[in-house]
Motif scaffolding. Structure first.
Motif, PDB file in Angstrom:
ATOM      1  N   LEU A   1      -4.184   7.817   2.908  1.00  0.00           N
ATOM      2  CA  LEU A   1      -5.304   6.134   3.288  1.00  0.00           C
ATOM      3  C   LEU A   1      -6.227   7.376   3.776  1.00  0.00           C
ATOM      4  O   LEU A   1      -6.841   7.703   4.161  1.00  0.00           O
ATOM      5  CB  LEU A   1      -4.769   5.681   4.025  1.00  0.00           C
ATOM      6  CG  LEU A   1      -3.404   4.975   3.494  1.00  0.00           C
ATOM      7  CD1 LEU A   1      -3.085   3.163   4.252  1.00  0.00           C
ATOM      8  CD2 LEU A   1      -3.808   3.923   2.040  1.00  0.00           C
TER       9      LEU A   1
ATOM     10  N   ASP B   1     -11.272   6.039   3.547  1.00  0.00           N
ATOM     11  CA  ASP B   1     -12.105   5.414   3.961  1.00  0.00           C
ATOM     12  C   ASP B   1     -12.111   3.767   3.087  1.00  0.00           C
ATOM     13  O   ASP B   1     -12.079   2.427   3.029  1.00  0.00           O
ATOM     14  CB  ASP B   1     -13.263   5.487   4.376  1.00  0.00           C
ATOM     15  CG  ASP B   1     -13.196   5.425   5.791  1.00  0.00           C
ATOM     16  OD1 ASP B   1     -12.324   5.702   6.238  1.00  0.00           O
ATOM     17  OD2 ASP B   1     -13.533   6.850   6.532  1.00  0.00           O
TER      18      ASP B   1
ATOM     19  N   ASP C   1     -10.278   3.770   0.566  1.00  0.00           N
ATOM     20  CA  ASP C   1      -8.510   3.098   1.012  1.00  0.00           C
ATOM     21  C   ASP C   1      -8.745   2.033   1.608  1.00  0.00           C
ATOM     22  O   ASP C   1      -7.916   0.592   0.892  1.00  0.00           O
ATOM     23  CB  ASP C   1      -7.287   3.804   0.337  1.00  0.00           C
ATOM     24  CG  ASP C   1      -6.899   4.806  -0.290  1.00  0.00           C
ATOM     25  OD1 ASP C   1      -7.302   5.078  -1.441  1.00  0.00           O
ATOM     26  OD2 ASP C   1      -6.750   5.558  -0.330  1.00  0.00           O
ATOM     27  N   ARG C   2      -9.174   1.817   2.226  1.00  0.00           N
ATOM     28  CA  ARG C   2      -9.459   1.165   3.529  1.00  0.00           C
ATOM     29  C   ARG C   2     -10.651  -0.066   2.986  1.00  0.00           C
ATOM     30  O   ARG C   2     -10.025  -1.505   3.488  1.00  0.00           O
ATOM     31  CB  ARG C   2      -9.784   1.134   4.714  1.00  0.00           C
ATOM     32  CG  ARG C   2      -7.909   1.755   5.882  1.00  0.00           C
ATOM     33  CD  ARG C   2      -8.295   2.215   6.962  1.00  0.00           C
ATOM     34  NE  ARG C   2      -6.964   3.261   7.523  1.00  0.00           N
ATOM     35  CZ  ARG C   2      -6.771   4.450   7.218  1.00  0.00           C
ATOM     36  NH1 ARG C   2      -7.671   5.183   6.687  1.00  0.00           N
ATOM     37  NH2 ARG C   2      -5.588   4.518   7.896  1.00  0.00           N
TER      38      ARG C   2
ATOM     39  N   SER D   1       0.515   6.177   4.637  1.00  0.00           N
ATOM     40  CA  SER D   1      -0.986   6.309   5.454  1.00  0.00           C
ATOM     41  C   SER D   1      -1.192   6.967   6.044  1.00  0.00           C
ATOM     42  O   SER D   1      -2.867   7.139   6.305  1.00  0.00           O
ATOM     43  CB  SER D   1      -0.285   4.781   6.683  1.00  0.00           C
ATOM     44  OG  SER D   1      -0.267   6.003   7.563  1.00  0.00           O
TER      45      SER D   1
ATOM     46  N   THR E   1       0.944  -1.207   0.367  1.00  0.00           N
ATOM     47  CA  THR E   1      -0.483  -0.128   0.252  1.00  0.00           C
ATOM     48  C   THR E   1       0.770   0.760   0.058  1.00  0.00           C
ATOM     49  O   THR E   1       0.072   2.174  -0.108  1.00  0.00           O
ATOM     50  CB  THR E   1      -1.048  -0.015   1.609  1.00  0.00           C
ATOM     51  OG1 THR E   1       0.091   0.072   2.656  1.00  0.00           O
ATOM     52  CG2 THR E   1      -1.947  -1.506   1.522  1.00  0.00           C
TER      53      THR E   1
ATOM     54  N   ILE F   1      -8.068  -2.880   0.466  1.00  0.00           N
ATOM     55  CA  ILE F   1      -7.401  -3.711   1.342  1.00  0.00           C
ATOM     56  C   ILE F   1      -7.939  -4.722   1.694  1.00  0.00           C
ATOM     57  O   ILE F   1      -8.251  -5.963   1.598  1.00  0.00           O
ATOM     58  CB  ILE F   1      -6.667  -2.980   2.202  1.00  0.00           C
ATOM     59  CG1 ILE F   1      -5.898  -1.455   1.663  1.00  0.00           C
ATOM     60  CG2 ILE F   1      -5.729  -3.630   2.936  1.00  0.00           C
ATOM     61  CD1 ILE F   1      -5.644  -0.543   2.561  1.00  0.00           C
TER      62      ILE F   1
ATOM     63  N   HIS G   1       2.615  -1.598   4.862  1.00  0.00           N
ATOM     64  CA  HIS G   1       1.570  -0.239   5.374  1.00  0.00           C
ATOM     65  C   HIS G   1       2.691   0.893   6.083  1.00  0.00           C
ATOM     66  O   HIS G   1       3.548   0.356   6.759  1.00  0.00           O
ATOM     67  CB  HIS G   1       0.940  -0.586   6.556  1.00  0.00           C
ATOM     68  CG  HIS G   1      -0.624   0.144   6.578  1.00  0.00           C
ATOM     69  ND1 HIS G   1      -0.194   0.856   6.983  1.00  0.00           N
ATOM     70  CD2 HIS G   1      -2.306  -0.222   5.828  1.00  0.00           C
ATOM     71  CE1 HIS G   1      -2.121   1.917   7.175  1.00  0.00           C
ATOM     72  NE2 HIS G   1      -2.575   1.437   6.282  1.00  0.00           N
TER      73      HIS G   1
ATOM     74  N   THR H   1      -6.212   0.463   9.844  1.00  0.00           N
ATOM     75  CA  THR H   1      -6.173  -0.457   8.711  1.00  0.00           C
ATOM     76  C   THR H   1      -6.638  -1.721   9.855  1.00  0.00           C
ATOM     77  O   THR H   1      -7.595  -2.945   8.919  1.00  0.00           O
ATOM     78  CB  THR H   1      -5.307  -0.330   8.180  1.00  0.00           C
ATOM     79  OG1 THR H   1      -4.975   0.848   6.990  1.00  0.00           O
ATOM     80  CG2 THR H   1      -5.131  -1.131   6.611  1.00  0.00           C
TER      81      THR H   1
END
Length: 164
Positions: free
Chosen positions: A58, A60, A62-63, A55, A10, A66, A82, A90
């Motif tokens: 990042l 929501d 993006d999470r 990070s 990431t 993942i 990460h 995350t």
């Protein structure tokens, strides 16, 4: 059941490079494949580069990406590289959204491209943890493995610490 490990990249410090012309760090091509090749990792693995973000950037969405990628993967053992600043956020999303798999988050406090980086050690620790840990979300950093829901980054000490 496949023994293969999925590695989702990431971004974060582990994949940062220094560009003299810009006098700043930027996230570059992932160094994870090179680190695993150098370490002569024999166990099958697959690397998926999801994004190249610090990070702190990042979102929501993006999470959610993942988590969806981890949930939909054939592999049951997953490593997520990460950035350390929001790694625990995350971890919480993964714990809620991806039951029944062993997920290990790791990163570095200095870029993998630096000679004195903690990146290869942390990645090795994550690789080992992914093979032996029970299903759940784990954070592997600085020689320690933490329950991903019972840890925080201590910025002053430059390490992760367990919390109740």
């Amino acid at each position: 059941m496949t023994r293969s490990i999925l590695i989702l990249t990431t971004g974060g410090t582990i994949d940062k490079s220094y560009f003299d012309a810009l006098s700043e760090y930027q996230i570059a091509d992932s160094a994870i494949g090179s680190l695993l090749k150098e370490a002569r990792v024999a166990l099958p693995f697959r690397i998926v580069e999801l994004m190249r973000k610090d990070s702190l950037e990042l979102t929501d969405a993006d999470r959610a990406l993942i988590a969806a990628t981890a949930r939909e993967a054939a592999e049951t053992r997953i490593i997520v590289t990460h950035g350390t600043d929001t790694m625990t956020e995350t971890a919480k999303v993964l714990a809620q959204e991806v039951p029944g798999k062993t997920i290990v988050l790791t990163g570095a406090l200095s870029p993998a491209r630096f000679a004195e980086s903690d990146a290869s050690f942390n990645l090795g620790l994550a690789f080992a943890t992914a093979q032996v840990a029970a299903p759940g979300v784990w954070i592997a950093m600085s020689g320690e493995v933490f329950d991903g829901l019972k840890v925080r980054k201590d910025r002053d000490a430059g390490k992760f610490v367990e919390v109740d």
